[in-house]
Enzyme design. Structure first.
Site, mmCIF file in Angstrom:
data_model
loop_
_atom_site.group_PDB
_atom_site.id
_atom_site.type_symbol
_atom_site.label_atom_id
_atom_site.label_comp_id
_atom_site.label_asym_id
_atom_site.label_seq_id
_atom_site.Cartn_x
_atom_site.Cartn_y
_atom_site.Cartn_z
ATOM 1 N N ASP A 90 10.534 -23.156 31.570
ATOM 2 C CA ASP A 90 11.713 -22.728 30.805
ATOM 3 C C ASP A 90 11.167 -21.967 29.599
ATOM 4 O O ASP A 90 10.908 -22.539 28.543
ATOM 5 C CB ASP A 90 12.527 -23.941 30.375
ATOM 6 C CG ASP A 90 13.841 -23.551 29.708
ATOM 7 O OD1 ASP A 90 14.069 -22.340 29.511
ATOM 8 O OD2 ASP A 90 14.636 -24.442 29.371
ATOM 9 N N CYS B 114 17.498 -19.297 28.882
ATOM 10 C CA CYS B 114 18.875 -19.453 28.406
ATOM 11 C C CYS B 114 19.369 -18.118 27.849
ATOM 12 O O CYS B 114 19.971 -18.058 26.776
ATOM 13 C CB CYS B 114 18.993 -20.565 27.372
ATOM 14 S SG CYS B 114 17.919 -20.389 25.934
ATOM 15 N N ASP C 90 4.358 -28.774 25.284
ATOM 16 C CA ASP C 90 4.907 -27.750 24.416
ATOM 17 C C ASP C 90 3.787 -27.246 23.511
ATOM 18 O O ASP C 90 2.817 -27.972 23.240
ATOM 19 C CB ASP C 90 6.066 -28.280 23.577
ATOM 20 C CG ASP C 90 6.933 -27.146 23.039
ATOM 21 O OD1 ASP C 90 7.851 -26.711 23.764
ATOM 22 O OD2 ASP C 90 6.684 -26.686 21.913
ATOM 23 N N ASP D 36 -0.469 -24.515 25.505
ATOM 24 C CA ASP D 36 -0.064 -23.116 25.407
ATOM 25 C C ASP D 36 0.123 -22.602 26.822
ATOM 26 O O ASP D 36 -0.846 -22.519 27.593
ATOM 27 C CB ASP D 36 -1.137 -22.305 24.671
ATOM 28 C CG ASP D 36 -0.731 -20.851 24.458
ATOM 29 O OD1 ASP D 36 0.231 -20.394 25.099
ATOM 30 O OD2 ASP D 36 -1.371 -20.173 23.644
ATOM 31 N N ALA E 22 10.032 -28.855 25.297
ATOM 32 C CA ALA E 22 10.888 -29.278 24.182
ATOM 33 C C ALA E 22 12.298 -28.700 24.329
ATOM 34 O O ALA E 22 12.458 -27.558 24.752
ATOM 35 C CB ALA E 22 10.274 -28.831 22.861
#
Length: 656
Positions: free
Chosen positions: A324, A387, A279, A306, A257
């Site tokens: 990610d 990120c 997700d 998960d 997501a």
């Protein structure tokens, strides 16, 4: 809900009271308010502006308020911050309007009826003194970064560059559109957007990427509804390009997501292959699926997953796994300015969560193999991404993962843009350097195998002393091809007495974590000599030098430069002509070990490979780069120790 200032106040209050994210609350509030685009833009500017400058605003307000700011009602404090931000940062807003609107909000929302008077007095004092305010004491206050975070950036970048990063965190992020080349060319998408009144400029270094301005609501654009583009920061798409998705691949996006990396992979794969976008949150599954349908990417399927829990049917199945992972998000401060105010203590557990996800999804990556002709089929790729800009969530997580998983290795990559160090397999994008989100990613390749030598005991799956039948059964059970493509097995009296293996780019050979074929020979010899009581027997032969460590029962083989069989090869003659000092060849081959043996005693064969085969016949293989440029002094010191021969000219004379 009322005007722009009131919406901004309620959004700031929700952030402070409920831990809401400003961008999510604002979207809902603006949608419910029905205000026009101009007022919506002002509400957004006010909310984000206060969050971007909160510490600086409090620095000035604390000097003007007779009460400590911590004792004020939360909404009264937000009224003060809103007014101060307009007075100090918005030239088009008259000071009188900034003061009056803040007083009205305080009168409406404060519990104490005297709060409106306090807001009026403090803000009027700020108006009087705004031309003579004291300078901020440091960059952390100037750019409103908590001290712990500013210290992290200074430690990583130095004071000057850390200040540039914090300034970039407070800048307006550009809106970046990635073109769906399956539906439109970049030129056609740009033309359609311009026809719809949107400002368009090509990205300076990322192909098929457009910077948009004056977009208004994206959903109103026909080009958006038709799937000509999707919104994604260049750094995130760059990570996907580094992973190298290709048509026909089987891809798992484990923490997908809102779906941008799945979309980027599908477009790179030309919508051919399969992508499973997963997700942990069920409602995000519909969000990803809607985006894929809008873009016409039917190779994408979604599933709730998960990332920390193993799914047996996924084991060894995917050519590319994208992870990610959840992170502190401190690379996207310019998009979520309130994220900087997270308490640091809860973030300390994130590396454990990230490691758990990485350990689990690594099992889903397809291992390398050999085909029936003995040719290498490289293993799949694991892409780790965050990120954030904190090393403990980025490089440290990757290094710890590699320590636990020797069957993975970092792999260099090539990407567009002004980036250095991509040969290391890890890259950080920086807002102040690259005008992207702060983003980290690492490309990890699953190897065919990682084998540990056990001195006097065994090597990989084999045990010294096992019978020939037991060794053959081990080969069959593990799917190992017969020599010379795999292990060399030698027997004495029907028992396995020597086990050898060639260096290979798809295999790691380890001794107590030390890579024997990818570490400089000088370091390997020094390390093993210490292990064996400083006893090492070096023997020169026509083609190679061998290093015996009798105490360990380990033999290492490395290729010699300029030996007769090499000199007869035309391609090697060309290499000599192109590289007068021939250091590149020496660094790639002669300074790394090419074959490792474990044995029961000190006997050796006439030559460790089958007669007539030299180790370079199947190569060349790739080795790790040397540690920096080689100086003449280093060459002079190392040459006699390892028997290296001086480079010779075409006529055979030594070069000066």
């Amino acid at each position: 809900m009322g005007n722009a200032r009131e919406v901004a106040l309620l959004a700031l209050s929700a952030c402070a009271r409920q831990g809401a994210w400003s961008d999510g609350f604002l979207k809902r509030a603006l949608r419910d308010s029905g205000m026009d685009s101009r007022d919506a833009a002002l509400a957004t500017r006010l909310c984000f502006g206060v969050l971007q400058n909160r510490i600086l605003l409090d620095f000035y307000l604390s000097g003007l308020s007779r009460l400590p700011l911590r004792k004020l009602e939360e909404r009264v404090l937000e009224c003060l911050r809103l007014g101060a931000y307009q007075i100090l940062f918005l030239d088009r807003v008259p000071d009188r309007a900034a003061v009056n609107e803040s007083v009205n909000l305080a009168r409406k929302y404060a519990k104490n009826p005297r709060s409106a008077g306090l807001v009026n007095g403090v803000l009027r004092g700020l108006v009087r003194q705004k031309e003579s305010l004291p300078p901020p004491p440091d960059a952390a206050v100037q750019y409103s970064h908590p001290q712990w975070l500013a210290d992290e950036f200074v430690r990583r970048l130095g004071r000057e560059e850390a200040q540039a990063l914090m300034a970039a965190d407070n800048a307006q992020p550009p809106t970046m559109a990635q073109v769906n080349t399956g539906k439109a060319s970049t030129a056609a998408a740009a033309e359609r957007l311009r026809d719809e009144g949107v400002g368009v400029a090509p990205h300076p270094w990322l192909p098929d990427c457009l910077e948009l301005s004056d977009t208004g609501s994206l959903e109103r654009l026909e080009s958006f509804r038709q799937g000509f583009f999707y919104i994604q920061d260049p750094a995130a798409r760059l990570a996907v390009l580094a992973a190298g998705p290709e048509p026909g691949m089987k891809v798992l996006d484990a923490c997908a997501a809102p779906g941008g990396k799945s979309f980027a992979a599908a477009i790179a794969m030309k919508n051919h292959g399969s992508i499973l976008a997963c997700d942990i949150h069920p409602h995000k599954q519909a969000l990803i699926q809607a985006g894929a349908e809008r873009l016409g990417l039917d190779c994408i399927q979604t599933q709730v997953l998960d990332g920390k829990c193993c799914k047996e049917e996924f084991l060894d199945k995917f050519d590319l796994v994208i992870a990610d992972v959840p992170c502190s998000g401190l690379g996207i401060i310019r998009k979520k300015p309130d994220i900087r105010y997270k308490a640091p203590e809860p973030l300390e557990n994130l590396p454990k969560v990230q490691a758990a996800i990485l350990d689990n999804v690594a099992r889903y990556v397809r291992p390398g193999s050999l085909d029936r002709h003995g040719c290498i089929c490289p293993g799949g790729v694991l892409l780790y991404a965050t990120c954030t800009l904190l090393e403990r969530e980025n490089e440290d997580v990757v290094r710890a993962f590699l320590d636990r998983h020797p069957n993975f290795t970092l792999e260099g990559f090539q990407v567009p843009g002004p980036f250095e160090g991509t040969d290391t397999g890890m890259l950080t994008c920086w807002p102040h350097r690259h005008n992207t989100d702060g983003f980290f990613f690492a490309k990890l390749r699953r190897l065919r195998a990682a084998y540990e030598i056990r001195p006097r005991e065994g090597f990989g799956p084999f045990r010294l002393g096992m019978t020939e039948e037991e060794a053959e059964e081990t080969c069959r059970r593990l799917g190992l091809p017969q020599a010379p493509q795999s292990f060399y097995l030698e027997y004495r009296d029907g028992r396995l007495s020597r086990i050898g293996l060639n260096a290979d780019e798809d295999i790691r050979i380890l001794y107590r974590g030390l890579e024997l074929t990818r570490t400089h020979a000088e370091d390997v010899v020094a390390a093993l000599s210490r292990e064996s009581g400083l006893v090492c027997d070096c023997v020169d032969s026509e083609l190679a030098d061998t290093y015996d460590f009798p105490e360990l029962g380990v033999e290492l083989w490395r290729e010699r430069v300029y030996h007769p069989k090499l000199l007869d090869r035309p391609e090697f003659q060309q290499l000599i002509a192109a590289l007068p000092e021939n250091l590149a060849y020496e660094q790639s081959h002669g300074w790394y070990f090419a074959q490792i043996w474990v044995q029961t005693d000190d006997f050796r064969t006439e030559f460790p490979l089958e007669p007539g085969r030299a180790p370079y016949d199947g190569g060349p293989w790739r080795s790790a780069p040397p540690r920096g440029p080689v100086t003449p002094e280093q060459m002079a010191r190392v040459a006699p120790k390892y028997g290296l021969e001086p480079p010779a000219g075409p006529g055979g004379e030594e070069r000066a």
